[in-house]
Design an enzyme around this catalytic site. Structure first.
Site, short mmCIF file in Angstrom:
data_model
loop_
_atom_site.label_atom_id
_atom_site.label_comp_id
_atom_site.label_asym_id
_atom_site.label_seq_id
_atom_site.Cartn_x
_atom_site.Cartn_y
_atom_site.Cartn_z
N GLU A 37 -12.29 -13.74 -23.92
CA GLU A 37 -13.68 -13.77 -24.43
C GLU A 37 -14.70 -13.65 -23.30
O GLU A 37 -15.53 -12.74 -23.27
CB GLU A 37 -13.89 -15.07 -25.21
N ASP B 110 -11.71 -21.20 -22.51
CA ASP B 110 -12.38 -22.37 -23.06
C ASP B 110 -13.24 -23.05 -21.99
O ASP B 110 -14.42 -23.31 -22.19
CB ASP B 110 -11.35 -23.39 -23.58
O1 TRH Z 1 -8.52 -16.71 -19.61
P1 TRH Z 1 -8.72 -16.01 -20.88
O2 TRH Z 1 -7.59 -15.25 -21.38
O3 TRH Z 1 -9.20 -17.03 -21.98
C1 TRH Z 1 -8.80 -16.98 -23.32
C2 TRH Z 1 -9.92 -16.54 -24.22
O4 TRH Z 1 -11.09 -17.22 -24.00
C3 TRH Z 1 -9.51 -16.72 -25.66
O5 TRH Z 1 -10.57 -16.37 -26.51
C4 TRH Z 1 -9.11 -18.14 -25.88
O6 TRH Z 1 -8.75 -18.33 -27.17
C5 TRH Z 1 -7.97 -18.45 -24.96
O7 TRH Z 1 -8.37 -18.26 -23.61
C6 TRH Z 1 -7.48 -19.86 -25.13
O8 TRH Z 1 -9.92 -14.97 -20.71
P2 TRH Z 1 -11.47 -15.19 -20.55
O9 TRH Z 1 -12.07 -15.69 -21.81
O10 TRH Z 1 -12.01 -13.95 -20.03
O11 TRH Z 1 -11.63 -16.30 -19.45
C7 TRH Z 1 -11.39 -16.08 -18.10
C8 TRH Z 1 -12.38 -16.84 -17.25
O12 TRH Z 1 -11.98 -16.79 -15.89
C9 TRH Z 1 -13.79 -16.24 -17.30
O13 TRH Z 1 -14.75 -17.28 -17.33
C10 TRH Z 1 -13.90 -15.47 -15.99
C11 TRH Z 1 -13.07 -16.34 -15.09
N1 TRH Z 1 -12.53 -15.72 -13.88
C12 TRH Z 1 -12.87 -16.24 -12.65
O14 TRH Z 1 -13.65 -17.20 -12.58
N2 TRH Z 1 -12.36 -15.70 -11.51
C13 TRH Z 1 -11.48 -14.65 -11.54
O15 TRH Z 1 -11.02 -14.19 -10.48
C14 TRH Z 1 -11.16 -14.10 -12.82
C15 TRH Z 1 -10.23 -12.92 -12.90
C16 TRH Z 1 -11.67 -14.65 -13.95
#
Ligand code: TRH
Length: 387
Positions: A273, A22
């Protein structure tokens, strides 16, 4: 009151449910609107700890801070009086503060109010994209990200693909990346895999396959929910290594740097996402662990994406994707078979990923969002939509 229909300011509201998706999407959009389109952007977020994981210089103790051109504010229960921006976005349907809604309703020229929805490749999305939901005297519009021209597209920074290509063609940048991760550049025959994942029962089976395989595998795991399983697999060993598999745990890096990890690897395991979208921009084969929902509707979402993503691939490549993604999402399957099929099709999956990224890049969410806001703003200015 101004009749200029182009929004000059934007308030984004983000309610962090869990994980980083989010805030990840909200923070990315906020930066883009501020830095690429020159809007005055405020990001209201109710969980600054999560925000601070994505932005290095953030201070979770500060109620107001300016970061990367965005004013980031703690969204607390006692929401202070705030004069609304001309574009108001509630990320993923979060409920705006009552006092803020009242202030929006009082404006002569009502702000353009958008509900930025979750990403889905399902067919119904096209029919719901841009639909109005009247909340007299205001109207809220649904805005759906997506993969077709009839949806809002995907978040893509203006220079991202150029930066990716520069990284991929520059060994100096690559070496700097590996050094910053505390490693030497891996040997050319090493298969580099990034693995960002929720808890996953398929992990030990896949680790076994990589450990027993002929090719050396370096698996980079960003710290997070999967770590206890990684530790359990390797027991008390100080070095996470078995057979041909070596696993390195990486600290969670700020959002911009995560792209480099995806670019540096040959195959990326992603989740949720935002990381899934970033893996698509990386133009490499990837495996998606979708965010699981209780009513199991995520399976339809997963299948819908697989169908559009593999529409132009050979039946064998589609079957390979299907098998491994199914296994990785808790479905039936055998790790050795699923991996073998995926590995056998890696060249084609590579090509597919590159073409996919190129084709999708013409449909930019931030641009589409601003175009739509301008359309609504124009109707408002000429009182065509009755507000
Ligand atoms: O963290 P998530 O599992 O988020 C989820 C999904 O968005 C889902 O749709 C939602 O309903 C739920 O949360 C509540 O996975 P996502 O979406 O990939 O988000 C991870 C974020 O973290 C993304 O912006 C990339 C970032 N990230 C970093 O900034 N540094 C890192 O080292 C890593 C591994 C990720």
């Amino acid at each position: 009151m101004t009749n200029n229909p182009m929004p000059r300011s934007c308030d984004i509201f983000c309610n962090v449910i869990d994980n980083y998706g989010d805030i990840g999407v909200s923070w990315r959009l906020a930066r883009q609107l501020a830095n690429e389109f020159g809007l005055d952007v405020r990001l209201f977020v109710d969980d600054l700890q999560s925000f601070a994981k994505l932005c290095l210089e953030a201070d979770a103790a500060l109620d107001v801070q300016n970061r990367r051109g965005v004013e980031v504010r703690l969204w607390s229960e006692n929401f202070p009086e705030a004069s609304p921006a001309s574009l108001v976005i509630d990320a993923f349907g979060c409920a705006l503060p009552e006092s803020y809604l009242a202030a929006m309703a009082q404006q002569d020229l009502k702000p353009v109010w958008i509900n930025l929805e979750y990403l889905s490749a399902e067919a119904w999305v096209e029919g719901c994209h841009k639909l109005p939901s009247p909340r007299p005297p205001l109207t809220r519009y649904f805005f759906f990200p997506g993969f077709t021209r009839k949806t809002g597209g995907l978040l893509l920074e203006r220079d991202l693909l150029a930066r990716r290509d520069a990284f991929l063609s520059d060994p100096v940048q690559q070496r700097a990346f590996w050094q910053s991760a505390g490693m030497q550049m891996p040997a050319a025959d090493t298969l580099k895999i990034s693995l960002f994942s929720y808890e996953n029962d398929a992990l030990p089976g896949l680790f076994d396959v990589w450990a027993d395989g002929e090719q050396p595998v370096l698996c980079l795991v960003p710290e997070g929910r999967i770590l206890p399983q990684v530790r359990q697999y390797f027991g008390d060993d100080a070095i996470y290594s078995r057979g041909n598999l070596q696993v390195r745990v990486l600290p969670f890096v700020e959002q911009e740097r995560y792209d480099e990890l995806l670019w540096a690897c040959d195959i990326n395991f992603v989740r949720g996402e935002d990381s899934c979208v970033r893996a698509q921009w990386a133009g490499k084969p990837f495996v998606w662990q979708i965010y699981p929902q209780q009513d199991k509707v995520h399976w339809e979402k997963l299948q819908a994406f697989l169908d559009v993503y593999s529409a132009k691939s050979s039946p064998e490549a589609r079957a390979a994707l299907q098998q491994l993604w199914q296994l990785w999402n808790g479905g039936a399957g055998q790790a050795a078979h699923a991996w073998q099929a995926f590995d056998n099709r890696c060249d084609e999956l590579n090509l597919l990923a590159k073409v996919w990224a190129r084709e999708l890049s013409a449909n930019n969410l931030a641009l589409n969002l601003l175009d739509f806001s301008q359309e609504i703003g124009t109707m408002r200015a000429f009182k065509i939509d009755g507000q």
